[in-house]
Motif scaffolding. Structure first.
Motif, PDB file in Angstrom:
ATOM      1  N   SER A  25      21.766 -52.179 -29.023  1.00 36.95           N
ATOM      2  CA  SER A  25      23.204 -52.107 -28.758  1.00 36.95           C
ATOM      3  C   SER A  25      24.005 -52.465 -30.000  1.00 36.95           C
ATOM      4  CB  SER A  25      23.592 -53.016 -27.593  1.00 36.95           C
ATOM      5  OG  SER A  25      22.958 -52.610 -26.407  1.00 36.95           O
ATOM      6  N   GLN A  26      23.743 -51.755 -31.092  1.00 33.13           N
ATOM      7  CA  GLN A  26      24.435 -52.010 -32.338  1.00 33.13           C
ATOM      8  C   GLN A  26      25.458 -50.900 -32.605  1.00 33.13           C
ATOM      9  OE1 GLN A  26      21.446 -52.416 -35.385  1.00 33.13           O
ATOM     10  NE2 GLN A  26      20.968 -54.510 -34.810  1.00 33.13           N
ATOM     11  N   PRO A  27      26.726 -51.113 -32.283  1.00 31.18           N
ATOM     12  CA  PRO A  27      27.738 -50.097 -32.593  1.00 31.18           C
ATOM     13  C   PRO A  27      28.008 -50.041 -34.094  1.00 31.18           C
ATOM     14  CG  PRO A  27      28.763 -52.052 -31.692  1.00 31.18           C
ATOM     15  CD  PRO A  27      27.282 -52.276 -31.590  1.00 31.18           C
ATOM     16  N   TYR A  28      28.451 -48.877 -34.557  1.00 35.90           N
ATOM     17  CA  TYR A  28      28.720 -48.721 -35.987  1.00 35.90           C
ATOM     18  C   TYR A  28      29.803 -47.679 -36.201  1.00 35.90           C
ATOM     19  CZ  TYR A  28      25.844 -44.474 -35.651  1.00 35.90           C
ATOM     20  OH  TYR A  28      25.340 -43.237 -35.295  1.00 35.90           O
ATOM     21  N   VAL A  29      30.373 -47.701 -37.388  1.00 34.37           N
ATOM     22  CA  VAL A  29      31.305 -46.670 -37.838  1.00 34.37           C
ATOM     23  C   VAL A  29      30.762 -46.103 -39.143  1.00 34.37           C
ATOM     24  CG1 VAL A  29      33.327 -47.650 -36.704  1.00 34.37           C
ATOM     25  CG2 VAL A  29      32.755 -48.353 -39.029  1.00 34.37           C
ATOM     26  N   ALA A  30      31.009 -44.813 -39.372  1.00 30.10           N
ATOM     27  CA  ALA A  30      30.492 -44.161 -40.575  1.00 30.10           C
ATOM     28  C   ALA A  30      31.568 -43.245 -41.151  1.00 30.10           C
ATOM     29  CB  ALA A  30      29.229 -43.362 -40.262  1.00 30.10           C
ATOM     30  N   VAL A  31      31.673 -43.242 -42.471  1.00 26.53           N
ATOM     31  CA  VAL A  31      32.548 -42.334 -43.200  1.00 26.53           C
ATOM     32  C   VAL A  31      31.664 -41.438 -44.049  1.00 26.53           C
ATOM     33  CG1 VAL A  31      34.410 -42.125 -44.887  1.00 26.53           C
ATOM     34  CG2 VAL A  31      34.413 -44.016 -43.240  1.00 26.53           C
ATOM     35  N   ARG A  32      31.928 -40.118 -44.016  1.00 25.34           N
ATOM     36  CA  ARG A  32      31.060 -39.165 -44.700  1.00 25.34           C
ATOM     37  C   ARG A  32      31.876 -38.142 -45.467  1.00 25.34           C
ATOM     38  NH1 ARG A  32      28.037 -38.755 -38.991  1.00 25.34           N
ATOM     39  NH2 ARG A  32      26.729 -40.607 -39.204  1.00 25.34           N
ATOM     40  N   GLY A  33      31.280 -37.599 -46.510  1.00 28.01           N
ATOM     41  CA  GLY A  33      31.925 -36.541 -47.278  1.00 28.01           C
ATOM     42  C   GLY A  33      30.923 -35.876 -48.190  1.00 28.01           C
ATOM     43  N   GLY A  34      31.259 -34.660 -48.628  1.00 30.67           N
ATOM     44  CA  GLY A  34      30.335 -33.995 -49.528  1.00 30.67           C
ATOM     45  C   GLY A  34      30.692 -32.552 -49.816  1.00 30.67           C
ATOM     46  N   TRP A  35      29.689 -31.860 -50.311  1.00 33.58           N
ATOM     47  CA  TRP A  35      29.787 -30.470 -50.765  1.00 33.58           C
ATOM     48  C   TRP A  35      29.384 -29.543 -49.625  1.00 33.58           C
ATOM     49  CZ3 TRP A  35      25.489 -27.235 -50.925  1.00 33.58           C
ATOM     50  CH2 TRP A  35      25.634 -26.015 -51.602  1.00 33.58           C
ATOM     51  N   SER A  36      30.114 -28.438 -49.474  1.00 36.52           N
ATOM     52  CA  SER A  36      29.834 -27.487 -48.410  1.00 36.52           C
ATOM     53  C   SER A  36      29.767 -26.075 -48.965  1.00 36.52           C
ATOM     54  CB  SER A  36      30.925 -27.570 -47.328  1.00 36.52           C
ATOM     55  OG  SER A  36      30.696 -26.636 -46.296  1.00 36.52           O
ATOM     56  N   ASN A  37      28.799 -25.324 -48.495  1.00 37.29           N
ATOM     57  CA  ASN A  37      28.618 -23.924 -48.875  1.00 37.29           C
ATOM     58  C   ASN A  37      28.745 -23.071 -47.613  1.00 37.29           C
ATOM     59  OD1 ASN A  37      26.245 -21.593 -49.039  1.00 37.29           O
ATOM     60  ND2 ASN A  37      27.512 -21.716 -50.879  1.00 37.29           N
ATOM     61  N   LEU A  38      29.821 -22.296 -47.538  1.00 35.85           N
ATOM     62  CA  LEU A  38      30.082 -21.452 -46.372  1.00 35.85           C
ATOM     63  C   LEU A  38      29.531 -20.056 -46.636  1.00 35.85           C
ATOM     64  CD1 LEU A  38      31.458 -21.168 -43.605  1.00 35.85           C
ATOM     65  CD2 LEU A  38      33.574 -20.582 -44.812  1.00 35.85           C
ATOM     66  N   ARG A  39      28.661 -19.598 -45.754  1.00 38.36           N
ATOM     67  CA  ARG A  39      28.102 -18.265 -45.894  1.00 38.36           C
ATOM     68  C   ARG A  39      29.175 -17.210 -45.656  1.00 38.36           C
ATOM     69  NH1 ARG A  39      22.533 -18.415 -45.248  1.00 38.36           N
ATOM     70  NH2 ARG A  39      22.664 -16.303 -46.064  1.00 38.36           N
ATOM     71  N   ASP A  40      28.916 -15.987 -46.149  1.00 37.37           N
ATOM     72  CA  ASP A  40      29.862 -14.895 -45.936  1.00 37.37           C
ATOM     73  C   ASP A  40      30.190 -14.767 -44.447  1.00 37.37           C
ATOM     74  OD1 ASP A  40      29.713 -14.475 -48.600  1.00 37.37           O
ATOM     75  OD2 ASP A  40      28.664 -12.560 -48.489  1.00 37.37           O
ATOM     76  N   MET A  41      31.463 -14.601 -44.150  1.00 36.72           N
ATOM     77  CA  MET A  41      31.935 -14.547 -42.769  1.00 36.72           C
ATOM     78  C   MET A  41      32.206 -13.087 -42.383  1.00 36.72           C
ATOM     79  SD  MET A  41      35.108 -16.770 -41.217  1.00 36.72           S
ATOM     80  CE  MET A  41      34.305 -18.304 -41.703  1.00 36.72           C
ATOM     81  N   PRO A  42      31.539 -12.578 -41.362  1.00 36.66           N
ATOM     82  CA  PRO A  42      31.757 -11.187 -40.974  1.00 36.66           C
ATOM     83  C   PRO A  42      33.084 -11.008 -40.235  1.00 36.66           C
ATOM     84  CG  PRO A  42      30.251 -12.208 -39.442  1.00 36.66           C
ATOM     85  CD  PRO A  42      30.521 -13.234 -40.513  1.00 36.66           C
ATOM     86  N   VAL A  43      33.668  -9.836 -40.377  1.00 35.13           N
ATOM     87  CA  VAL A  43      34.837  -9.418 -39.604  1.00 35.13           C
ATOM     88  C   VAL A  43      34.416  -8.152 -38.863  1.00 35.13           C
ATOM     89  CG1 VAL A  43      37.228  -8.656 -39.689  1.00 35.13           C
ATOM     90  CG2 VAL A  43      36.438 -10.434 -41.258  1.00 35.13           C
ATOM     91  N   ASP A  44      33.943  -8.330 -37.624  1.00 33.00           N
ATOM     92  CA  ASP A  44      33.397  -7.231 -36.826  1.00 33.00           C
ATOM     93  C   ASP A  44      34.418  -6.803 -35.776  1.00 33.00           C
ATOM     94  OD1 ASP A  44      30.995  -7.428 -38.247  1.00 33.00           O
ATOM     95  OD2 ASP A  44      30.166  -8.889 -36.842  1.00 33.00           O
ATOM     96  N   TYR A  45      35.090  -5.681 -36.019  1.00 35.10           N
ATOM     97  CA  TYR A  45      36.159  -5.226 -35.130  1.00 35.10           C
ATOM     98  C   TYR A  45      35.590  -4.684 -33.815  1.00 35.10           C
ATOM     99  CZ  TYR A  45      39.918  -5.791 -38.496  1.00 35.10           C
ATOM    100  OH  TYR A  45      40.854  -6.327 -39.357  1.00 35.10           O
ATOM    101  N   HIS A  46      36.304  -4.969 -32.732  1.00 39.33           N
ATOM    102  CA  HIS A  46      35.914  -4.477 -31.417  1.00 39.33           C
ATOM    103  C   HIS A  46      36.117  -2.958 -31.343  1.00 39.33           C
ATOM    104  CE1 HIS A  46      36.596  -8.627 -29.306  1.00 39.33           C
ATOM    105  NE2 HIS A  46      35.781  -8.699 -30.330  1.00 39.33           N
ATOM    106  N   HIS A  47      35.157  -2.297 -30.734  1.00 38.54           N
ATOM    107  CA  HIS A  47      35.232  -0.850 -30.467  1.00 38.54           C
ATOM    108  C   HIS A  47      35.448  -0.041 -31.756  1.00 38.54           C
ATOM    109  CE1 HIS A  47      35.514  -2.255 -26.379  1.00 38.54           C
ATOM    110  NE2 HIS A  47      36.693  -2.825 -26.607  1.00 38.54           N
ATOM    111  N   ASP A  48      34.989  -0.599 -32.900  1.00 37.81           N
ATOM    112  CA  ASP A  48      35.134   0.102 -34.183  1.00 37.81           C
ATOM    113  C   ASP A  48      36.574   0.515 -34.447  1.00 37.81           C
ATOM    114  OD1 ASP A  48      32.385  -0.076 -34.705  1.00 37.81           O
ATOM    115  OD2 ASP A  48      31.994   1.696 -33.476  1.00 37.81           O
ATOM    116  N   ALA A  49      37.519  -0.361 -34.050  1.00 36.92           N
ATOM    117  CA  ALA A  49      38.936  -0.042 -34.220  1.00 36.92           C
ATOM    118  C   ALA A  49      39.318   0.106 -35.686  1.00 36.92           C
ATOM    119  CB  ALA A  49      39.794  -1.128 -33.566  1.00 36.92           C
ATOM    120  N   LYS A  50      38.646  -0.670 -36.552  1.00 33.99           N
ATOM    121  CA  LYS A  50      38.884  -0.597 -37.993  1.00 33.99           C
ATOM    122  C   LYS A  50      37.553  -0.831 -38.692  1.00 33.99           C
ATOM    123  CE  LYS A  50      42.590  -2.677 -39.605  1.00 33.99           C
ATOM    124  NZ  LYS A  50      43.598  -3.732 -39.866  1.00 33.99           N
TER     125      LYS A  50
END
Length: 213
Positions: free
Chosen positions: A27-52
């Motif tokens: 029963s040991q409660p704790y608090v944590a602070v975190r930070g760092g480097w992030s690499n976001l993969r390519d994000m797809p833009v998939d249109y519904h019904h091939d609208a574009k």
């Protein structure tokens, strides 16, 4: 194969021994602070019904920051609530030119960690988390015009692996690798067309944790 099996056993035996002992409720409660480097993969833009025509959005490396509160009910188990945010600038839009804008993700997660007892200062650990994320595609532009500026909610999940180091009786630090992903929520572009877009990201995260007692 024999060497791999031996390495696996050497890692797992301390944990097996800990699990076979009488459970210790800390029963040991704790608090944590975190930070760092992030690499976001390519994000797809998939249109519904091939609208574009579909597109892909590429990003520069970005940053991640988070705050967590948790408890350690046993010496090999930690459970916590975490709020984090990651932010990335757009590097390119394919097809297209003159890319700009940014993407962000704010996530609320429930995490569970399995610590591997070593009896020493350093403790390797593994973890998983599930929750929800608010995903924002902010002023994303290509070919001289903003084509989307929208926000959507998605189911989020993550997996972590790292090592923590005890600094003082109440303080510890950590270094971990983190994989973060979401489902594919629906966004709307500036012309009112709907598309799906998911988030996949790697991160290296440094943390500082303080036990409350």
């Amino acid at each position: 194969m024999r060497l791999a099996l031996l390495a696996f056993l050497l890692v797992c035996l301390p944990l097996v021994g800990a699990l076979s002992e009488e459970p210790r409720f800390l029963s040991q409660p704790y608090v944590a602070v975190r930070g760092g480097w992030s690499n976001l993969r390519d994000m797809p833009v998939d249109y519904h019904h091939d609208a574009k025509p579909d597109r892909d959005i590429g990003f520069d490396n970005g940053w991640l920051a988070g705050l967590a509160v948790g408890t350690q009910p046993r010496d090999w188990l930690r459970v916590e609530l975490e709020l984090s945010h990651r932010q990335h600038e757009v590097a390119l839009v394919m097809p297209g030119s003159g890319a700009g804008g940014s993407a962000g993700a704010t996530a609320g997660m429930v995490n569970a960690y399995l610590d591997i007892p070593t009896g020493g200062r350093f403790t390797p650990y593994f973890g998983i988390g599930i929750g929800a994320a608010s995903l924002a595609q902010q002023d994303v532009r290509a070919d001289g015009t903003v084509f989307t500026d929208d926000r959507s909610w998605a189911f989020a999940y993550q997996a972590m692996a790292g090592v923590s180091a005890r600094l003082a009786p109440l303080w510890s630090s950590s270094l971990e690798y983190r994989w973060f992903g979401t489902s594919s929520p629906v966004f709307s572009d500036r012309e009112g067309y709907f598309y799906d877009s998911e988030t996949r990201a790697h991160a290296l995260v440094v943390g500082v944790t303080r036990s409350l007692w």
